[in-house]
Design a protein around this motif. Structure first.
Motif, mmCIF file in Angstrom:
data_model
loop_
_atom_site.group_PDB
_atom_site.id
_atom_site.type_symbol
_atom_site.label_atom_id
_atom_site.label_comp_id
_atom_site.label_asym_id
_atom_site.label_seq_id
_atom_site.Cartn_x
_atom_site.Cartn_y
_atom_site.Cartn_z
ATOM 1 N N PHE A 20 0.248 3.220 -10.535
ATOM 2 C CA PHE A 20 1.015 2.975 -9.316
ATOM 3 C C PHE A 20 1.148 1.477 -9.077
ATOM 4 N N CYS A 21 2.374 1.065 -8.803
ATOM 5 C CA CYS A 21 2.654 -0.286 -8.365
ATOM 6 C C CYS A 21 2.718 -0.273 -6.839
ATOM 7 N N ALA A 22 2.253 -1.338 -6.204
ATOM 8 C CA ALA A 22 2.274 -1.391 -4.746
ATOM 9 C C ALA A 22 2.572 -2.814 -4.299
ATOM 10 N N VAL A 23 3.203 -2.920 -3.143
ATOM 11 C CA VAL A 23 3.490 -4.230 -2.560
ATOM 12 C C VAL A 23 2.945 -4.293 -1.143
ATOM 13 N N GLY A 24 2.559 -5.488 -0.729
ATOM 14 C CA GLY A 24 2.073 -5.689 0.626
ATOM 15 C C GLY A 24 2.629 -6.988 1.158
ATOM 16 N N PRO A 25 2.685 -7.133 2.486
ATOM 17 C CA PRO A 25 3.284 -8.322 3.092
ATOM 18 C C PRO A 25 2.468 -9.578 2.784
ATOM 19 N N PRO A 26 3.119 -10.724 2.659
ATOM 20 C CA PRO A 26 2.425 -11.944 2.237
ATOM 21 C C PRO A 26 1.625 -12.625 3.334
ATOM 22 N N GLN A 27 1.803 -12.233 4.587
ATOM 23 C CA GLN A 27 1.077 -12.882 5.657
ATOM 24 C C GLN A 27 -0.017 -11.969 6.169
ATOM 25 N N GLY A 28 -0.860 -12.511 7.036
ATOM 26 C CA GLY A 28 -1.949 -11.715 7.583
ATOM 27 C C GLY A 28 -1.449 -10.615 8.501
ATOM 28 N N GLY A 29 -2.287 -9.636 8.771
ATOM 29 C CA GLY A 29 -1.897 -8.529 9.620
ATOM 30 C C GLY A 29 -2.490 -7.237 9.132
ATOM 31 N N SER A 30 -1.832 -6.164 9.428
ATOM 32 C CA SER A 30 -2.382 -4.860 9.097
ATOM 33 C C SER A 30 -2.291 -4.548 7.620
ATOM 34 N N GLU A 31 -1.377 -5.217 6.930
ATOM 35 C CA GLU A 31 -1.320 -5.124 5.475
ATOM 36 C C GLU A 31 -1.163 -3.709 4.969
ATOM 37 N N LYS A 32 -0.140 -3.045 5.418
ATOM 38 C CA LYS A 32 0.166 -1.734 4.885
ATOM 39 C C LYS A 32 0.796 -1.903 3.522
ATOM 40 N N LEU A 33 0.244 -1.220 2.543
ATOM 41 C CA LEU A 33 0.828 -1.241 1.220
ATOM 42 C C LEU A 33 1.920 -0.186 1.116
ATOM 43 N N VAL A 34 2.944 -0.524 0.354
ATOM 44 C CA VAL A 34 3.969 0.455 0.003
ATOM 45 C C VAL A 34 3.814 0.735 -1.489
ATOM 46 N N PHE A 35 3.658 2.003 -1.810
ATOM 47 C CA PHE A 35 3.424 2.401 -3.189
ATOM 48 C C PHE A 35 4.700 2.925 -3.838
ATOM 49 N N GLY A 36 4.825 2.676 -5.142
ATOM 50 C CA GLY A 36 5.822 3.378 -5.920
ATOM 51 C C GLY A 36 5.377 4.811 -6.145
ATOM 52 N N LYS A 37 6.262 5.604 -6.742
ATOM 53 C CA LYS A 37 5.965 7.021 -6.924
ATOM 54 C C LYS A 37 5.128 7.298 -8.162
#
Lengths: 115, 113
Positions: free
Chosen positions: A90-107
């Protein structure tokens, strides 16, 4: 909205062959990028991640990934696949700044390794 | 360290029953997450928490509730289970700063009949 695309649902390679798993992302800025591996019946384990600096990232188990900003890609590679690499990736991306940092995953891409 | 643990490992429910899934982490992580994994769908975020006493909705929150009364525990509740909630549920935790890794539990397999 951010999204992650893994174009290949299933890949089969022979043991000893090279491997490349594709990941493309859509994001407003350069995100943090991750590759996780999931063996059957298991949770996810981090292989590697990119957040800045050298665009070629080394991970565990002999994997590496290259961040290409111009192509919005973060492809995973391994020069010589072992039978134990059979798993889902699985590839995943997360926002570059601080915060809750929810990852979005590929399928995910399921890898089968033939002997 | 045990890392992230999940209880139970497997459960069968009848439609309309309720249950609570427990996630525990011993790494003193601030952030905790609940995901569901369905074939061909990857992982989808249900709810998450950025600290003790806080919760927030993720991508697919309907039909679920969560609580984070203690920093080390994150509970996922199903008040009235539906067959559409048949899935594998994963909990994860991480530290606060941006590039930190999410550490995943082994998963809970839930079957709703």
């Amino acid at each position: 909205a951010q999204s992650v695309t893994q174009p290949d649902i299933h890949i089969t390679v022979s043991e000893g062959a090279s491997l490349e798993l594709r990941c493309n992302y859509s994001y407003g800025a350069t995100p943090y990028l991750f590759w996780y591996v999931q063996s059957p019946g298991q949770g996810l384990q981090l292989l590697l991640k990119y957040f800045s600096g050298d665009t070629l990232v080394q991970g565990i188990k002999g994997f590496e990934a290259e961040f290409k900003r111009s192509q919005s890609s973060f492809n995973l590679r391994k020069p010589s696949v072992h039978w134990s690499d059979a798993a889902e990736y699985f590839c995943a991306v997360g926002p570059p700044q601080g915060g809750s940092e929810k990852l979005v995953f590929g399928k995910g891409t399921k890898l089968t390794v033939n002997p | 360290n045990a890392g992230v643990t999940q209880t139970p490992k497997f459960r069968v429910l009848k439609t309309g029953q309720s249950m609570t899934l427990l996630c525990a982490q011993d790494m003193n992580h601030e952030y905790m997450y609940w995901y569901r994994q369905d074939p061909g769908m990857g992982l989808r975020l249900i709810h998450y928490s950025v600290g003790e006493g806080t919760t927030a909705k993720g991508e697919v929150p309907d039909g679920y509730n969560v609580s984070r009364l203690k920093k080390q525990n994150f509970l996922l509740g199903l008040e009235s289970a539906a067959p559409s909630q048949t899935s594998v549920y994963f909990c994860a935790s991480r530290r606060t700063s941006g590039a930190e890794t999410q550490y995943f539990g082994p998963g809970t397999r839930l079957l709703v009949l």
